[in-house]
Design a protein around this motif. Structure first.
Motif, PDB file in Angstrom:
ATOM      1  N   SER A 116       0.834  -1.209   0.000  1.00 32.29           N
ATOM      2  CA  SER A 116       0.000   0.000   0.000  1.00 32.29           C
ATOM      3  C   SER A 116       0.864   1.253   0.000  1.00 32.29           C
ATOM      4  O   SER A 116       0.576   2.228  -0.715  1.00 32.29           O
ATOM      5  CB  SER A 116      -0.920   0.011   1.225  1.00 32.29           C
ATOM      6  N   PHE A 120       0.538   4.123  -2.770  1.00 39.12           N
ATOM      7  CA  PHE A 120       0.143   5.473  -2.346  1.00 39.12           C
ATOM      8  C   PHE A 120       1.204   6.503  -2.722  1.00 39.12           C
ATOM      9  O   PHE A 120       0.885   7.631  -3.133  1.00 39.12           O
ATOM     10  CB  PHE A 120      -0.086   5.514  -0.834  1.00 39.12           C
ATOM     11  N   TYR A 160      -5.089   8.351 -10.211  1.00 38.92           N
ATOM     12  CA  TYR A 160      -6.281   7.620  -9.769  1.00 38.92           C
ATOM     13  C   TYR A 160      -6.029   6.112  -9.771  1.00 38.92           C
ATOM     14  O   TYR A 160      -6.426   5.401  -8.839  1.00 38.92           O
ATOM     15  CB  TYR A 160      -7.460   7.964 -10.668  1.00 38.92           C
ATOM     16  N   ASN A 163      -3.911   5.053  -6.723  1.00 42.04           N
ATOM     17  CA  ASN A 163      -4.643   5.133  -5.459  1.00 42.04           C
ATOM     18  C   ASN A 163      -5.795   4.135  -5.397  1.00 42.04           C
ATOM     19  O   ASN A 163      -6.087   3.586  -4.332  1.00 42.04           O
ATOM     20  CB  ASN A 163      -5.154   6.563  -5.248  1.00 42.04           C
ATOM     21  N   PHE A 167      -6.031   1.425  -2.330  1.00 39.89           N
ATOM     22  CA  PHE A 167      -7.077   1.548  -1.311  1.00 39.89           C
ATOM     23  C   PHE A 167      -7.608   0.200  -0.811  1.00 39.89           C
ATOM     24  O   PHE A 167      -7.693  -0.004   0.412  1.00 39.89           O
ATOM     25  CB  PHE A 167      -8.217   2.419  -1.816  1.00 39.89           C
ATOM     26  N   TRP A 170      -5.054  -1.279   1.442  1.00 38.51           N
ATOM     27  CA  TRP A 170      -4.992  -0.623   2.748  1.00 38.51           C
ATOM     28  C   TRP A 170      -6.177  -1.037   3.615  1.00 38.51           C
ATOM     29  O   TRP A 170      -6.035  -1.212   4.826  1.00 38.51           O
ATOM     30  CB  TRP A 170      -4.941   0.881   2.574  1.00 38.51           C
ATOM     31  N   THR A 201      -6.143   7.715   7.700  1.00 37.44           N
ATOM     32  CA  THR A 201      -5.614   7.522   6.354  1.00 37.44           C
ATOM     33  C   THR A 201      -6.651   6.864   5.458  1.00 37.44           C
ATOM     34  O   THR A 201      -6.872   7.278   4.309  1.00 37.44           O
ATOM     35  CB  THR A 201      -4.332   6.666   6.397  1.00 37.44           C
ATOM     36  N   TRP A 202      -7.303   5.826   5.976  1.00 35.94           N
ATOM     37  CA  TRP A 202      -8.333   5.117   5.213  1.00 35.94           C
ATOM     38  C   TRP A 202      -9.468   6.059   4.838  1.00 35.94           C
ATOM     39  O   TRP A 202      -9.953   6.049   3.689  1.00 35.94           O
ATOM     40  CB  TRP A 202      -8.869   3.946   6.041  1.00 35.94           C
ATOM     41  N   TYR A 205      -8.484   8.487   1.914  1.00 33.28           N
ATOM     42  CA  TYR A 205      -8.494   7.868   0.587  1.00 33.28           C
ATOM     43  C   TYR A 205      -9.890   7.414   0.180  1.00 33.28           C
ATOM     44  O   TYR A 205     -10.220   7.405  -1.022  1.00 33.28           O
ATOM     45  CB  TYR A 205      -7.496   6.714   0.535  1.00 33.28           C
ATOM     46  N   TYR A 208     -11.292  10.453  -1.214  1.00 33.35           N
ATOM     47  CA  TYR A 208     -10.696  10.677  -2.536  1.00 33.35           C
ATOM     48  C   TYR A 208     -11.453   9.896  -3.603  1.00 33.35           C
ATOM     49  O   TYR A 208     -11.886  10.456  -4.623  1.00 33.35           O
ATOM     50  CB  TYR A 208      -9.227  10.256  -2.501  1.00 33.35           C
ATOM     51  N   ALA A 226      -5.009  13.446  -2.517  1.00 34.74           N
ATOM     52  CA  ALA A 226      -4.038  12.351  -2.583  1.00 34.74           C
ATOM     53  C   ALA A 226      -2.733  12.728  -1.891  1.00 34.74           C
ATOM     54  O   ALA A 226      -2.128  11.894  -1.197  1.00 34.74           O
ATOM     55  CB  ALA A 226      -3.776  11.985  -4.046  1.00 34.74           C
ATOM     56  N   GLY A 229      -3.314  12.672   1.766  1.00 35.86           N
ATOM     57  CA  GLY A 229      -3.406  11.283   2.206  1.00 35.86           C
ATOM     58  C   GLY A 229      -2.054  10.648   2.438  1.00 35.86           C
ATOM     59  O   GLY A 229      -1.831   9.988   3.451  1.00 35.86           O
TER      60      GLY A 229
END
Length: 253
Positions: A116, A120, A160, A163, A167, A170, A201-202, A205, A208, A226, A229
């Motif tokens: 992750s 990221f 995109y 990420n 996600f 994560w 953090t979760w 995103y 996002y 982003a 994040g």
């Protein structure tokens, strides 16, 4: 526009040096694991060097498969900074794991976090390049090295993709951490500082991806989210470890 012959030769040299650096970094991670006789993910030094291996390794795969050579500068800068911090500020001698880490969930949770982290960071690096290219396009001053970048719209799509790939990993990492916490401490969630910031953090995103899908927040707004994040991700990894005492402080730095 065609790439000048000198620039093409310099690009090949840079890519060769990146491959060499990747091989040396990977070798260092493997040797650290052999010296410790365990997975080399037990402290900040080991996690950071492993994450940098995956960042550079992912970049090298993408260069070959998708022609993403334009990511070379931010990726190598990130790797140099990460490995530099690892071997100076965060260096610790090889040591056995503390009892709380003796679990198969140690491997599962940290492996997910490492992958992750790599994705990221690639997404954040692409978002930074997007903002630079977008500003140049708006001013009509796309020149020099900026000409070698994809268009701002293409950079937005790549950010995109990185990420969106990271996600769900994560999400799995946070869930695996909860299962590991139940095994180690007898509860799935206790609002320990690192658990809390992992959730923050979760949420960032998730916002996002949700904003892009429902509110049309592409481009500049998405890029800023982003970047925030990934900053929160690294604060959770570095800041919480150094500034806050909690159940996750067992490994020192």
């Amino acid at each position: 526009m065609p790439v000048p012959r000198v620039s093409a030769a310099a690009a090949r040299v840079g890519l060769t040096l990146t491959v060499l650096g990747f091989a040396l970094d990977l070798g260092g991670v493997v040797l650290r694991g052999l010296a410790a006789q365990r997975a080399p993910w037990g402290n900040m030094l080991e996690f950071l060097t492993a994450a940098m291996v995956l960042v550079v390794g992912g970049y090298l795969v993408l260069v070959r498969r998708a022609g993403l050579g334009w990511l070379g500068l931010p990726v190598t800068l990130l790797a140099a900074l990460g490995n530099g911090l690892a071997v100076t500020v965060f260096y610790v001698a090889v040591a056995p794991l503390v009892p709380a880490l003796h679990s198969v969930w140690f491997l599962i949770h940290i492996a997910g976090a490492t992958v992750s982290a790599a994705a990221f960071n690639l997404g954040a690096a692409t978002s930074v390049l997007y903002l630079i290219r977008r500003n140049a396009e708006r001013r009509g001053q796309v020149q020099g090295h900026l000409c070698r970048l994809p268009t701002a719209a293409q950079l937005d799509v790549w950010a995109y993709r990185f990420n969106a790939f990271a996600f769900p990993l994560w999400t799995f990492t946070v869930a695996a951490g909860a299962v590991w916490a139940e095994y180690a401490w007898g509860r799935y969630w206790g609002w320990d500082p690192k658990e809390t910031w992992a959730l923050v953090t979760w949420v960032i995103y998730a916002c996002y991806l949700h904003a892009r899908a429902t509110a049309g927040w592409r481009g500049r707004n998405a890029a800023i989210i982003a970047i925030v994040g990934v900053a929160v991700f690294w604060f959770n990894f570095i800041g919480i470890n150094l500034l806050v005492t909690g159940l996750h402080s067992y490994a020192g730095v």
